[in-house]
Design a protein around this motif. Structure first.
Motif, PDB file in Angstrom:
ATOM      1  N   LEU A 203      10.581 -33.213 -19.390  1.00  0.00           N
ATOM      2  CA  LEU A 203       9.260 -32.508 -20.112  1.00  0.00           C
ATOM      3  C   LEU A 203       8.263 -33.059 -19.409  1.00  0.00           C
ATOM      4  O   LEU A 203       7.101 -32.463 -18.664  1.00  0.00           O
ATOM      5  CB  LEU A 203       9.747 -31.079 -20.958  1.00  0.00           C
ATOM      6  CG  LEU A 203       7.994 -29.724 -21.491  1.00  0.00           C
ATOM      7  CD1 LEU A 203       8.527 -29.317 -19.181  1.00  0.00           C
ATOM      8  CD2 LEU A 203       8.252 -29.485 -21.561  1.00  0.00           C
ATOM      9  N   CYS A 204       9.046 -34.148 -21.302  1.00  0.00           N
ATOM     10  CA  CYS A 204       8.111 -34.841 -21.067  1.00  0.00           C
ATOM     11  C   CYS A 204       7.113 -36.166 -19.489  1.00  0.00           C
ATOM     12  O   CYS A 204       6.032 -36.141 -19.110  1.00  0.00           O
ATOM     13  CB  CYS A 204       7.634 -35.457 -22.475  1.00  0.00           C
ATOM     14  SG  CYS A 204       7.190 -34.549 -23.666  1.00  0.00           S
TER      15      CYS A 204
ATOM     16  N   LEU B 106      13.436 -30.393 -16.944  1.00  0.00           N
ATOM     17  CA  LEU B 106      12.395 -30.070 -16.585  1.00  0.00           C
ATOM     18  C   LEU B 106      11.263 -30.847 -15.738  1.00  0.00           C
ATOM     19  O   LEU B 106       9.976 -30.607 -16.226  1.00  0.00           O
ATOM     20  CB  LEU B 106      11.795 -29.253 -17.853  1.00  0.00           C
ATOM     21  CG  LEU B 106      12.416 -28.172 -18.159  1.00  0.00           C
ATOM     22  CD1 LEU B 106      12.049 -27.768 -19.585  1.00  0.00           C
ATOM     23  CD2 LEU B 106      12.812 -26.989 -17.732  1.00  0.00           C
TER      24      LEU B 106
ATOM     25  N   PHE C   9       8.611 -24.530 -13.105  1.00  0.00           N
ATOM     26  CA  PHE C   9       9.312 -23.348 -13.732  1.00  0.00           C
ATOM     27  C   PHE C   9       9.525 -22.292 -12.582  1.00  0.00           C
ATOM     28  O   PHE C   9      10.654 -21.583 -12.663  1.00  0.00           O
ATOM     29  CB  PHE C   9       8.451 -22.948 -14.111  1.00  0.00           C
ATOM     30  CG  PHE C   9       8.230 -23.404 -16.309  1.00  0.00           C
ATOM     31  CD1 PHE C   9       8.872 -24.173 -16.567  1.00  0.00           C
ATOM     32  CD2 PHE C   9       6.713 -23.158 -16.942  1.00  0.00           C
ATOM     33  CE1 PHE C   9       8.701 -25.014 -17.210  1.00  0.00           C
ATOM     34  CE2 PHE C   9       6.948 -24.195 -17.227  1.00  0.00           C
ATOM     35  CZ  PHE C   9       7.563 -24.429 -17.757  1.00  0.00           C
TER      36      PHE C   9
ATOM     37  N   LEU D   9      19.572 -29.065 -18.247  1.00  0.00           N
ATOM     38  CA  LEU D   9      17.951 -28.717 -18.111  1.00  0.00           C
ATOM     39  C   LEU D   9      16.641 -29.693 -17.542  1.00  0.00           C
ATOM     40  O   LEU D   9      17.142 -30.147 -18.957  1.00  0.00           O
ATOM     41  CB  LEU D   9      18.329 -28.163 -19.059  1.00  0.00           C
ATOM     42  CG  LEU D   9      16.959 -26.867 -18.362  1.00  0.00           C
ATOM     43  CD1 LEU D   9      16.691 -26.003 -17.139  1.00  0.00           C
ATOM     44  CD2 LEU D   9      16.431 -26.051 -19.238  1.00  0.00           C
TER      45      LEU D   9
ATOM     46  N   ALA E  24      15.872 -31.676 -22.292  1.00  0.00           N
ATOM     47  CA  ALA E  24      15.072 -30.958 -21.788  1.00  0.00           C
ATOM     48  C   ALA E  24      13.299 -31.502 -22.272  1.00  0.00           C
ATOM     49  O   ALA E  24      12.796 -31.343 -21.037  1.00  0.00           O
ATOM     50  CB  ALA E  24      14.870 -29.366 -22.606  1.00  0.00           C
ATOM     51  N   ILE E  25      13.392 -31.700 -23.401  1.00  0.00           N
ATOM     52  CA  ILE E  25      11.520 -32.057 -24.071  1.00  0.00           C
ATOM     53  C   ILE E  25      11.809 -33.379 -22.987  1.00  0.00           C
ATOM     54  O   ILE E  25      10.762 -34.112 -23.007  1.00  0.00           O
ATOM     55  CB  ILE E  25      11.487 -31.979 -25.489  1.00  0.00           C
ATOM     56  CG1 ILE E  25      11.843 -30.462 -25.949  1.00  0.00           C
ATOM     57  CG2 ILE E  25      10.835 -32.880 -25.906  1.00  0.00           C
ATOM     58  CD1 ILE E  25      12.519 -30.909 -27.673  1.00  0.00           C
TER      59      ILE E  25
END
Lengths: 254, 287, 336
Positions: free
Chosen positions: C118-119, C59, C245, C57, C114-115
């Motif tokens: 995201l970053c 992000l 999102f 996933l 994922a984290i």
């Protein structure tokens, strides 16, 4: 020597899961590794198949040092393995699950896929033929088109075998192949392993079902607390003092 | 020199807030292995509730915070029951997406109820203090003192009470905890309750020196993730130490490197850490 | 009845509909919305290839979308480059950034991935927002040219751009279709299913994941470049997590890991959003819970739900058949 380990050692923190194990596997035979729970059997498998790097020691396959190779390279050399539980892709058919097992013998890349080249088509057929062949070998032709979610535990074990065989291995490592199946089915799986050995594929398995091992194996190694305490034919193992002590004194045979 | 001390003090202030948020996040991760992306939204919710309680209901600051703790804590429990509990056996991608759904909902909800405008939160502690050549409002001092008090209370709760020790036990070994008769459902709910409460406290303390708006949780949650990866996912001391490390590096970075890019520091830090150690600092080696 | 709704028929119908769409409605605004939907779909296909087929996933995709958009914008506006050259370069730049990010990001797994992404997405956003001398910061980049002529074909009106975007979308779908239904696609599914198992059957998981990641960022960059030339104005917001999102919502509603999911999800959400105009900023009040409920009850979205339903239907039929005679189920339902 076909496949051997020299001084193989794996340390997890303060714990020596495998301690300086020398073991040689005989070609074309059925080799077995037994030992009480937590004896380091699975770790030993993981070291040979490249899942863990050993702390020290070597794994040598057909004269080649494979100790530091990643597991996919080891598979390419002809060393296959199964897991205690195989995660099949449940929404796909059994056949679809096995087809990918021959992927390592093919070369087509992303561009082949996008352009639908001849090579891709040929290799797709090659993979499918292989899958059909190994499913036939393990006796699963009748469920080939069933969804993986809908087959029995024993059939799942056989699919795991088929997947390993689809890689065209010279040796297969089977991690508790008969765990969770009933005695009749265990018998069937034993027959299948003999069939593999007859076909020239070397077999090495971890197993708890002692009666099965004693009947099936040509050679047995016993691990206890990460160390090899005995090695030999089933007859020799049965009468070995250290083995009896390990099983009676330590944890019981599971 | 004075600038340095001033910045260190500021670092201590933001570090305290970060630590509180990261603590909530790491507790949930330790027990349930869920990276709760909605934690930032809980933080934001906490700020709005305190603000509303003060402005509309006319409650005193502390009383308002108390209400906020209750509401956000219960929201956390609700989320655990309705969303994360049903997903506990699902593939790992699912709980992340579910958490993102909650995050989107809570933010839209806040915007719907309270509007998109930036609002400031009044505080009874706005006196300016001059000490050792540094200037600060008493609110900043309050943040540091309260945060440390909360951490000590949490520590005592986890170490000295029976119910607290069940949380520790479950964080270490879920199946084991189940075997020795710990009600893992209760512990999970309790953990979400504490996690939500910590978020509410953190935001209520920090809001008077910042502003309250629907997107206020974004940066905070991202930084909290960086902190718990820095300190080890699930580690309580790691979250506290990591929070302060980030607080100091940001306040010093803002002065000595670039104020524009101070928010990037955390992410660059994370990118470096994960580049070197893909499983985070202090990861245990699996078998 | 169920047999009629197979992959090919559904896609053929959708293609026919989208080709005929401008003749069905003369409304310029609808055409605009439709073109925009197609652009999002390309991005969603990128996300789907990665998250749906390898299980990773990401992000950071709004970030890659923004890199594509800004590359095109800067190359045409500031460097005065030929449009199509800039267009190709924009996609390449995005893929190269994707390659470097992927090299590091893919060493991490699950939550960490994922984290991490995201970053990365946030860093991209912040850089665009703060690097004013290059990107004009919050003021945004204006005056991005429309696609220049290809031979005799000019893209000077809404209709021609609609067909341009549609053509590119169809190409993307064709590419994705072929990848998914090839040995490569099986390889990716094997990785999603279990990386350890994939590795033991000789699959180089890193190489395959990286290929997918780069391709996935290529699609995101492609969508971004199209967006920039279609809307003609871009701001840092297109790189914000809100866009990631959004893409994720389109994918989840349609069906993650399904071929037609991105089309179905995007169309439905975009048009429902149009109907819910009055909600505007609050639309997530509805879509947020929808996302959460879907993942709990229908993790494979609308398309996945339909496929499962057809599986059940098929099996019932097969069972009836096999009672009478021992025939093999001849036709299996293909993955949606």
């Amino acid at each position: 020597m076909f496949l051997e380990t020299k001084n193989l050692t794996k340390q997890f923190g303060g714990l020596r899961a495998v301690n300086s194990v020398d073991f040689s596997i005989e070609e074309g035979k059925i080799n077995a590794i037994i030992g009480p729970n937590g004896a380091g059997k699975s770790t030993f498998f993981n070291l040979i198949s490249g899942f863990h790097r050993p702390t020290s020691g070597q794994v040598i396959f057909k004269g080649k040092d494979i100790t530091t190779l990643p597991s996919n390279k080891i598979a390419e050399l002809g060393v296959a393995r199964t897991f205690q539980t195989t995660n099949l892709f449940e929404q796909s058919t059994v056949l679809d699950n096995v087809i990918v097992g021959h992927r390592l013998r093919t070369k087509s890349n992303l561009l082949d896929a996008i352009l639908r080249t001849k090579r891709l088509k040929a290799e797709e057929k090659q993979c499918k033929d292989k899958a059909i062949e190994v499913l036939d070998f393990v006796g699963l032709t009748h469920v080939a088109h069933k969804q993986a979610a809908g087959i029995s535990q024993e059939e799942k074990k056989r699919v795991a075998f088929a997947l390993a065989l689809a890689t065209d291995p010279e040796i297969v490592f089977l991690d508790e192949p008969a765990a969770g199946v009933n005695p009749d089915e265990t018998e069937g799986l034993a027959v299948l392993m003999q069939k593999m050995a007859e076909k020239g594929i070397t077999v090495c398995l971890i197993e708890h079902k002692m009666s099965m091992i004693m009947k099936l194996a040509d050679k047995i190694m016993v691990l206890n607390y990460g160390e090899k305490i005995a090695e030999g034919t089933p007859e020799q193992i049965k009468n070995n003092e250290a083995v009896i002590k390990a099983y009676l004194g330590g944890s019981a045979i599971a | 020199m004075e600038i340095l001390i001033q910045q260190l003090f500021n670092g201590l202030t933001i570090g305290s807030v970060y630590s509180l948020v990261a603590l909530g996040l790491t507790l949930v991760y330790g027990i349930l292995h869920i990276p709760n992306f909605a934690h930032g939204a809980l933080y934001m919710l906490g700020g709005y509730i305190t603000l509303t309680m003060m402005t509309s209901a006319g409650l005193h600051y502390w009383l308002a915070i108390f209400v906020s703790i209750l509401v956000v804590g219960l929201t956390g429990v609700l989320l655990e029951r309705l969303v994360f509990h049903p997903l506990r056996h699902a593939p790992p991608i699912h709980d992340k997406i579910a958490a993102i759904g909650i995050l989107l909902f809570l933010e839209a909800f806040a915007q719907f109820v309270w509007g998109a405008d930036y609002q400031s939160m009044p505080t009874p502690y706005d006196k300016v203090i001059n000490l050792f050549g540094i200037t600060f409002t008493s609110q900043r001092l309050l943040i540091i003192v309260s945060a440390i008090a909360v951490m000590i209370l949490l520590y005592l709760f986890l170490k000295k009470t029976f119910i607290g020790s069940t949380i520790i036990a479950m964080a270490q070994n879920r199946e084991g905890a189940n075997l020795v008769g710990i009600n893992t459902n209760k512990v999970a709910m309790l953990t979400f309750m504490i996690s939500g409460a910590l978020a509410a406290i953190a935001c209520s303390l920090a809001a008077p020196i910042n502003l309250v708006f629907p997107g206020m949780g974004h940066l905070v949650i991202l930084k909290a993730f960086v902190i718990i990866i820095l300190g080890g996912m699930g580690s309580i001391p790691g979250a506290i130490v990591g929070g302060y490390i980030l607080g100091f590096s940001e306040s010093l970075g803002a002065t000595y490197v670039s104020n524009d890019y101070k928010d990037i520091i955390a992410f660059v830090l994370l990118v470096i850490i994960l580049s070197v150690k893909p499983t985070g600092l202090f990861a245990k080696e699996g078998r | 009845m169920a047999a009629f709704f197979n992959q090919r028929n559904v896609i053929a119908l959708l293609v026919l509909f989208s080709v005929a769409f401008p003749f069905i409605t003369q409304n310029e605004y609808f055409l605009h919305i439709m073109t925009l939907s197609f652009i999002w779909m390309i991005g969603v296909y990128g996300l789907n290839l990665l998250a749906g087929y390898t299980g990773y996933l990401s992000l950071a995709h709004a970030g890659f979308f923004a890199i594509g958009a800004y590359s095109l914008g800067l190359l045409t506006v500031k460097a005065q480059m030929n449009f199509w050259l800039a267009f190709v370069l924009a996609c390449l730049i995005t893929s190269v950034v994707g390659l470097f990010v992927g090299l590091i990001a893919l060493r991490t797994k699950e939550h960490f991935f994922a984290i991490y992404t995201l970053c990365v997405g946030y860093i991209i956003y912040l850089v665009i927002d703060k690097w004013e001398s290059l990107t004009e910061g919050v003021r945004g980049l204006i005056g991005i040219p429309a696609p220049s002529n290809i031979g005799p074909i000019a893209f000077d009106n809404a209709l021609s751009i609609y067909y341009l975007v549609l053509t590119i979308l169809l190409l993307v779908i064709l590419v994705v279709y072929r990848i998914v239904h090839s040995l490569n696609g099986r390889t990716y599914l094997a990785i999603r299913n279990s990386e350890d198992l994939a590795q033991t059957i000789g699959i180089s998981t890193m190489k395959n994941k990286l290929t997918v990641f780069v391709l996935s960022t290529f699609f995101a960059g492609l969508a971004g470049a199209l967006y920039a030339s279609f809307v003609r104005f871009i701001g840092p917001d297109i790189g914000s997590t809100a866009i990631t999102f959004d893409l994720l919502t389109y994918l989840l509603v349609g069906g993650i890991g399904t071929l037609s999911g991105p089309i179905v999800g995007t169309i439905i959400i975009v048009w429902v959003s149009q109907q819910l105009q009055f909600l505007q900023d609050y639309r997530m009040l509805i879509f947020g819970p929808v996302l959460t409920l879907l993942i709990i009850f229908y993790p494979r979205g609308i398309v996945g739900g339909v496929v499962d339903w057809r599986h059940k239907y098929q099996e019932k039929k097969n069972r009836k058949l096999s009672v009478n005679s021992l025939v093999k189920p001849e036709k299996q339902v293909k993955e949606g």
